[in-house]
Design a protein around this motif. Structure first.
Motif, PDB file in Angstrom:
ATOM      1  N   ILE A 100       0.875  -1.181   0.000  1.00  0.00           N
ATOM      2  CA  ILE A 100       0.000   0.000   0.000  1.00  0.00           C
ATOM      3  C   ILE A 100       0.906   1.223   0.000  1.00  0.00           C
ATOM      4  CG2 ILE A 100      -1.943   1.157   1.097  1.00  0.00           C
ATOM      5  CD1 ILE A 100      -2.645  -1.413   2.480  1.00  0.00           C
ATOM      6  N   PRO A 101       1.291   1.699  -1.168  1.00  0.00           N
ATOM      7  CA  PRO A 101       2.232   2.819  -1.230  1.00  0.00           C
ATOM      8  C   PRO A 101       1.660   4.061  -0.565  1.00  0.00           C
ATOM      9  CG  PRO A 101       1.805   1.884  -3.425  1.00  0.00           C
ATOM     10  CD  PRO A 101       0.827   1.274  -2.489  1.00  0.00           C
ATOM     11  N   GLY A 102       2.538   4.786   0.091  1.00  0.00           N
ATOM     12  CA  GLY A 102       2.115   6.051   0.688  1.00  0.00           C
ATOM     13  C   GLY A 102       1.549   5.919   2.089  1.00  0.00           C
ATOM     14  N   VAL A 103       1.283   4.696   2.521  1.00  0.00           N
ATOM     15  CA  VAL A 103       0.754   4.515   3.867  1.00  0.00           C
ATOM     16  C   VAL A 103       1.877   3.940   4.743  1.00  0.00           C
ATOM     17  CG1 VAL A 103      -0.974   3.327   5.271  1.00  0.00           C
ATOM     18  CG2 VAL A 103      -1.551   4.097   2.970  1.00  0.00           C
ATOM     19  N   TYR A 147       6.655   2.626   3.857  1.00  0.00           N
ATOM     20  CA  TYR A 147       5.309   2.366   3.379  1.00  0.00           C
ATOM     21  C   TYR A 147       5.028   0.871   3.381  1.00  0.00           C
ATOM     22  CZ  TYR A 147       5.562   7.205   1.829  1.00  0.00           C
ATOM     23  OH  TYR A 147       5.701   8.569   1.783  1.00  0.00           O
ATOM     24  N   VAL A 148       3.830   0.517   3.692  1.00  0.00           N
ATOM     25  CA  VAL A 148       3.447  -0.882   3.878  1.00  0.00           C
ATOM     26  C   VAL A 148       3.833  -1.731   2.664  1.00  0.00           C
ATOM     27  CG1 VAL A 148       1.510  -2.461   4.250  1.00  0.00           C
ATOM     28  CG2 VAL A 148       1.534  -0.236   5.375  1.00  0.00           C
ATOM     29  N   ASN A 149       4.793  -2.616   2.865  1.00  0.00           N
ATOM     30  CA  ASN A 149       5.229  -3.594   1.861  1.00  0.00           C
ATOM     31  C   ASN A 149       5.722  -2.970   0.565  1.00  0.00           C
ATOM     32  OD1 ASN A 149       4.746  -5.974   3.339  1.00  0.00           O
ATOM     33  ND2 ASN A 149       2.559  -5.741   2.970  1.00  0.00           N
TER      34      ASN A 149
ATOM     35  N   GLN B 829      -5.563  -5.249  -2.347  1.00  0.00           N
ATOM     36  CA  GLN B 829      -5.177  -4.198  -1.400  1.00  0.00           C
ATOM     37  C   GLN B 829      -6.265  -4.003  -0.353  1.00  0.00           C
ATOM     38  OE1 GLN B 829      -4.354  -0.777  -3.792  1.00  0.00           O
ATOM     39  NE2 GLN B 829      -2.248  -0.661  -3.089  1.00  0.00           N
ATOM     40  N   GLY B 850      -2.784   7.259   0.721  1.00  0.00           N
ATOM     41  CA  GLY B 850      -1.439   6.778   0.412  1.00  0.00           C
ATOM     42  C   GLY B 850      -1.020   7.181  -0.992  1.00  0.00           C
ATOM     43  N   PHE B 851      -1.976   7.107  -1.894  1.00  0.00           N
ATOM     44  CA  PHE B 851      -1.704   7.434  -3.295  1.00  0.00           C
ATOM     45  C   PHE B 851      -1.271   8.888  -3.462  1.00  0.00           C
ATOM     46  CE2 PHE B 851      -3.408   8.974  -7.386  1.00  0.00           C
ATOM     47  CZ  PHE B 851      -2.686   8.174  -8.243  1.00  0.00           C
ATOM     48  N   GLU B 853       0.002  10.687  -1.120  1.00  0.00           N
ATOM     49  CA  GLU B 853       0.997  11.012  -0.093  1.00  0.00           C
ATOM     50  C   GLU B 853       2.135  11.912  -0.604  1.00  0.00           C
ATOM     51  OE1 GLU B 853       1.290  10.640   3.060  1.00  0.00           O
ATOM     52  OE2 GLU B 853       3.437  10.815   3.421  1.00  0.00           O
TER      53      GLU B 853
END
Lengths: 261, 880
Positions: A100-103, A147-149, B829, B850-851, B853
């Motif tokens: 989960i990019p960005g988190v 970021y998660v994974n 996801q 997150g996207f 971010e």
């Protein structure tokens, strides 16, 4: 079952489970029962339906239960959504965790803990919990800001799964091939994480291809799964037998025979 | 349907509209009340050095010489009172250095954004401009020690004249365009930032601007210089809480990144209410320097346009969050009352007027979507070639059909009339000083209805057409006498019913008739006050349909309308036409008729010569008229005489039949389709947008529109030195039926320059995002590199994303890349996050956050908070 627990009813009871994915039947009448305090190992060749079972236990929408029941603490959980299952104490360590990019892991974990607990988690307490587990798993603190994974190596992904399991402290943990793709050090860390979680209240189901994880994690029962059902159950010696004979030795004749657990 | 494009091409015309180039064919000159003397006076009062005065005068000369762009609102320019600028320059308020002295409004802005006080104070430097005067200014001490200068422009000129002189007007010279020239001549306030060589300012510097006076021209001037190797981030947020439509904001922003400097400039204007027109902003990146730009804006509905809410048509600027407005639920195909979540003030923007064949019209910005009946001839006829599709105004053309409500279903509430408070007794005194109580004769018995019924509604409707009322105050300033009158002559079609109804209230003897029999009245203070208390005020120009009339049960609403028409209407074929001196009253009637399910034309205005008072001389009057058709439901409520003149409908009523379309298949009974007859380029107007819970659409002036929400404007960076770098990062969020644009302009004018444009867009439901950008490479800019990255996140299978890159490359040895990635929120996801205990919606917003971010990370805290809140707001209703 190999061991009598204080509770007379099993923590998890899967009865005659049939599961289809996009019309194709993958689980064909699977029975499995895990008591609190026990650690079960589920072994089987590729495509035998192990991951299907794990996804199904977590409530993946793609998997359709065509027959049979999943009871968790006497409750039929078939209609519950994944988050509701998580809130009841079920945890799945993914074989291929999604990025989960960005988190950040910190945010993700905190939201998860909030979700599982159903209420806010004080920052201080959260920090302390995480810190303890990070230390135990030998993960640097900076990990929490990644970021998660996202861009993780295989080992990092698995470590994160174990960290999440430790923080969320579920009642029933299902580990889907958490040992695959790990070097020996990482494997030991993961095993230590699993062992640390063992307690009389918890049930753990470890799904694996190989016996090597079971060198570090002593199972109470081992099940061999082939073609959508459990063909053999036994104690930890079964894993060794499997190691020597290979799965071929367990392959059923053309007509499947019922093998009692 | 016509395939011709409308004359709305805001994107193509961007340069022209927003002042990079001014067309030379424009004609008129505005005097503006500004002359050389005033420019000198401004400069003199500020005690400026002579070179600045020369500069101002140069700006003034260019301003005089440059033609006025056609699109400019000259009235607005003429209304600027340049004397006010002197007023605001008076140092009436002292600059405050401590938090306690900051005006409460600015503190409220922080409150609104939800920033804890401790964090506010932590923000590196906060400068606030209040009516051109910087009232609060503070800088972290260490920054000051490093030599970072962050001042308002006036002080900057006083304290750092050399730096200002060197850079002022170098990016945007006075001759650049008319408004830049005007700004040069009259500028006041703004920010001045100078970051010395090699200094890296880690915390963002920011300024809040407030404009809150009428006729207040803001001509702020911002100059930011990052010297060699320096780094700085500047955030501009603007608030304009009561910025009125007749004021003007013409700012100039110059950004200079000297060799190897890094400058980041952020504007997120509408999130904190901004004024956006006539602003010239430009950045120059010198050798090896980097300029990063983030910019955001919203599109909206023009001020004064009336939104249909539960309490009748309300001007959009007066709609409060929580009010329920009429909205269209596409899935259930019905009109619903949905609560407004938020109203946004979007500042002055170019609006376009859409006129429809059913007479309705509305002013909107070009990106506002309307629900279009879309025809796809390639589809098999059996499956239906028509579908409903939200289409932004800029893509609509004359001839397109759009959806509007023919009747808004409402059960209605019986209005309980407000009863006036009357002073029943007076104290009298005789000549010996003894006081005694006198009963007021205003208290003569009168039986006014307590709550609305059909008769009362009819009577009040008629009063609105033909009645008057007066209240006369006594000596003590308290209302003493009152009367209510009707000019309903003997033999008039409404006379008998009116007299009968009044008899029930007051008794026949109390009706006094004028000798000619054309007029009669009731002398009753209570009656007059009662009318006033229920929103009925006398006077041809003041009369309005009270709000409660819109929410009456259908039969009472029709009675009210019938009463008005019995007074002022006349039959015309199958409909009723009505004339009035008040345009506002007629637009109320228009709305009321719409709510009743009738067809109302536009309000037409004409000049007529009449002899109303029978003096034998013709007088010229301005009269407005309105035609109502499809009045079948109304017929039985009209007086018999008027009813007999309105021809019955030829056929049972059907909704618009489009050629080859059964509109009834697409639309419910209560919706119709109307053809766009014209789209006009209207003036700049103050604009607003509403966020409506759930459906995101609302009814304005009888037409259905969708809210527009976030769109991006196109910031521009000029890469002038070797190795300069420009970066634009933008985010756009399009929910159901919206089309959002993001983009940037990069001008490569030197070798080895590079630019990166990252456009992040999120589409939800049927939302659609586009990237439009311009990359220009001048000859000689060898080895220029440009990368355009468009990341789109689609939340649903129907979501869509497009890119329209424009490249003007006049040099062969360049590397230009365009990369577009589209990702979907995968089930995996979502499942992963949910398996950890996150609810589906939580999981969704977490993935979306997150996207974006990388965008959020670039923002200071309060903007990040605001953006996250916005995303959450947008995400609500995304699932389930």
């Amino acid at each position: 079952m190999t061991k009598e627990s204080e509770m007379d009813r099993p923590l998890l009871a899967v009865e005659g489970l049939h599961i289809s994915v996009e019309g194709k039947e993958i689980l064909k009448g699977l029975d499995l029962s895990v008591n609190a305090g026990e650690l079960h190992a589920l072994m089987g060749p590729n495509g035998s339906g192990k991951s299907t079972l794990s996804f199904c236990l977590m409530g993946h929408p793609k998997y359709e239960i065509t027959a049979g029941k999943i009871r968790y603490r006497q409750e039929d959980i078939a209609t519950l959504s994944p988050d509701e299952r998580a809130r009841r104490g079920i945890f799945l360590a993914f074989q291929y965790p999604t990025a989960i990019p960005g988190v950040t892991i910190a945010n993700f974990l905190r939201a998860a803990l909030r979700g599982v607990r159903g209420g806010d988690v004080p920052v201080k307490e959260f920090r302390q919990t995480v810190k303890t587990h990070l230390k135990a798993l030998g993960i640097p603190d900076a990990f929490m800001n990644r970021y998660v994974n996202d861009g993780f190596s295989g080992g990092e992904k698995k470590r994160l799964e174990i960290l999440q399991m430790a923080v969320l402290s579920p009642l029933l943990a299902v580990l889907d091939e958490t040992d695959s793709g790990l070097d020996i050090d990482a494997l030991k860390t993961v095993a230590a994480g699993i062992n640390a979680l063992r307690s009389p209240q918890r049930g753990i189901l470890v799904i694996t291809h190989y016996q090597r994880l079971l060198n570090y994690v002593k199972p109470d029962a081992v099940h061999v799964m082939m073609d959508g059902r459990i063909v053999r159950s036994g104690g930890s010696e079964l894993a060794l037998e499997l190691e020597s004979k290979g799965y071929e030795g367990f392959r059923l004749p053309t007509a499947p025979i019922e093998v009692g657990a | 349907m016509s395939a011709a494009k409308p004359n709305v091409q805001i994107n193509e015309d961007y340069e022209k509209l927003y002042g990079f180039h001014v067309p030379e064919h424009a004609v008129f000159k505005a005097e503006l009340g500004l002359d050389e003397g005033k420019v000198r006076q401004i400069s003199g009062m500020k005690g400026e050095p002579s070179w600045m005065l020369d500069f101002r005068l140069r700006g003034f000369r260019h301003y005089r010489q440059k033609p006025m762009p056609q699109w400019a609102n000259t009235e607005l320019l003429n209304s600027i009172k340049f004397d006010d600028i002197y007023y605001y320059l008076k140092p009436t308020e002292k600059k405050s250095e401590s938090w306690e002295d900051v005006p409460a409004e600015i503190k409220e802005t922080f409150d609104r954004l939800g920033i804890p006080e401790a964090e506010r104070k932590f923000l590196a430097g906060v400068s606030a401009q209040y009516e051109s005067e910087s009232v609060y200014h503070s800088m972290r001490e260490d920054l000051q020690k490093q030599g970072v200068i962050f001042l308002d422009m006036d002080t900057g000129l006083k304290e750092q004249p050399e730096i200002v002189k060197r850079y002022f007007g170098t990016v945007i010279p006075p001759a650049d365009n008319k408004f830049a020239a005007l700004n040069t001549a009259t500028w006041s306030g703004g920010s001045f930032i100078y970051v010395p060589k090699g200094i890296k300012v880690e915390m963002p510097l920011q300024a809040y601007f407030r404009i809150n006076a009428k006729n207040m021209g803001q001509f702020e001037r911002t100059l930011i210089i990052a010297d060699e190797g320096a780094e700085v981030t500047y955030i501009e947020g603007c608030t304009a809480p009561s910025y009125s439509s007749d004021s003007l904001h013409s700012a100039v922003v110059e950004l200079i990144a000297l060799p190897h400097a890094k400058l980041r400039y952020v504007t997120i204007q509408n999130w904190s209410k901004n004024v956006y027109n006539l602003v010239t902003k430009r950045a120059i990146a010198h050798e090896g320097a980097t300029v990063e730009w983030l910019d955001g804006n919203l599109g909206c509905v023009g001020e004064g346009e009336r939104v249909y809410s539960e309490s009748g048509p309300t001007p959009i600027e007066a709609v409060q969050p929580g009010t329920r407005v009429w909205s269209f639920d596409e899935s259930a195909r019905q009109w619903l009352l949905c609560p407004v979540v938020a109203r946004k003030d979007s500042g002055e923007q170019q609006v376009y007027e859409v006129r429809c064949s059913n007479g309705r019209a509305v002013r909107l910005t070009a990106n506002h979507p309307l629900l279009k009946i879309h025809r796809d001839p390639s589809r098999p006829k059996k499956l239906g070639r028509y579908s409903l599709r939200w289409t932004p105004l800029e893509e609509l053309s004359v001839g397109d059909w759009i959806v509007y409500p023919t009747a808004l279903p409402t059960e209605g509430v019986v209005h309980r009339f407000r009863q006036p408070v009357l002073n029943g007794h007076f104290t009298g005194k005789n000549q010996y000083g003894a006081s005694y109580t006198v009963n007021s004769h205003a208290r003569l018995p009168i039986a006014l209805p307590r709550e609305a019924d059909e008769d009362a509604c009819w009577m009040l409707g008629l009063w609105l057409a033909d009645g008057d009322a007066a209240v006369i105050d006594g000596n003590a300033g308290r209302p003493r006498f009152g009367r209510v009158g009707w000019s309903v002559p003997r033999g008039d079609r409404a006379r008998r019913r009116l007299v009968r109804l009044l008899n029930q209230c007051v008794g026949k003897p109390r009706l006094s008739e004028r000798k000619d029999g054309h007029y009669f009245r009731v002398n009753s203070l209570e009656f007059a006050l009662w009318l006033k208390a229920n929103g009925l005020s006398s006077g041809a120009r003041r009369k309005r349909v009270p709000g409660w009339a819109f929410t009456l049960p259908p039969r009472m609403r029709l009675s009210f309308l019938a009463g008005y028409l019995d007074g002022d209407g006349h039959a015309q074929n199958r409909g009723v036409t009505v004339k009035s001196a008040s345009r506002e009253l007629l637009s109320d009637i228009q709305a009321l008729a719409t709510v009743c399910g009738m067809h109302a034309s536009a309000v037409h205005t004409a000049q007529v010569k009449l002899d109303i008072n029978q003096t034998g001389q013709l007088k010229s009057y301005v009269t407005h008229s309105l035609a109502l058709s499809r009045v079948q439901t109304l017929r039985s409520f009209l007086s018999p005489r008027l009813r007999s003149r309105v021809k019955p409908a030829r056929h049972p009523q059907h909704y618009h039949s489009l050629t080859g379309l059964r509109a009834t298949d697409l639309l419910p009974e209560t919706a119709g389709a109307t053809r766009i007859t014209a789209i006009h380029h209207a003036r700049m107007a103050r604009t607003y947008d509403l966020q409506v819970d759930g459906t995101c659409s609302f009814v304005v002036n009888g037409l259905l529109v969708h809210n527009s929400r976030l769109t991006m404007k196109y910031p521009g960076v000029y890469l002038m030195g070797r190795g300069a770098r420009g970066e634009v990062l933008s985010v756009a969020f399009a929910s159901d039926g919206q089309h959002q644009d993001a983009g940037a302009k990069m001008i490569h004018a030197a070798p080895d320059t590079s630019s990166v444009i990252t456009s992040k867009s999120i589409s939800k439901g049927t939302g659609r995002t586009s990237y439009r950008g311009l990359v220009k490479v001048y000859p000689g800019a060898v080895n220029a590199k440009s990368t355009v990255r468009c990341d789109a996140l689609l939340l649903n299978p129907e979501s869509r994303s497009d890119t329209y890159p424009t490249m003007e490359i006049d040099e062969k040895r360049v590397q230009i890349g365009h990369e577009a990635t589209v990702s979907k929120i995968g089930d995996e996801q979502l499942f992963y996050a949910m398996s950890r205990g996150l609810k589906e919606q939580e999981a969704m917003s977490m993935i979306v956050n997150g996207f974006i971010e990388p965008f959020v990370k670039a923002l200071p805290l309060e903007y990040a908070v605001e953006l996250n809140r916005l995303v959450q707001l947008e995400m609500e209703g995304a699932v389930g």
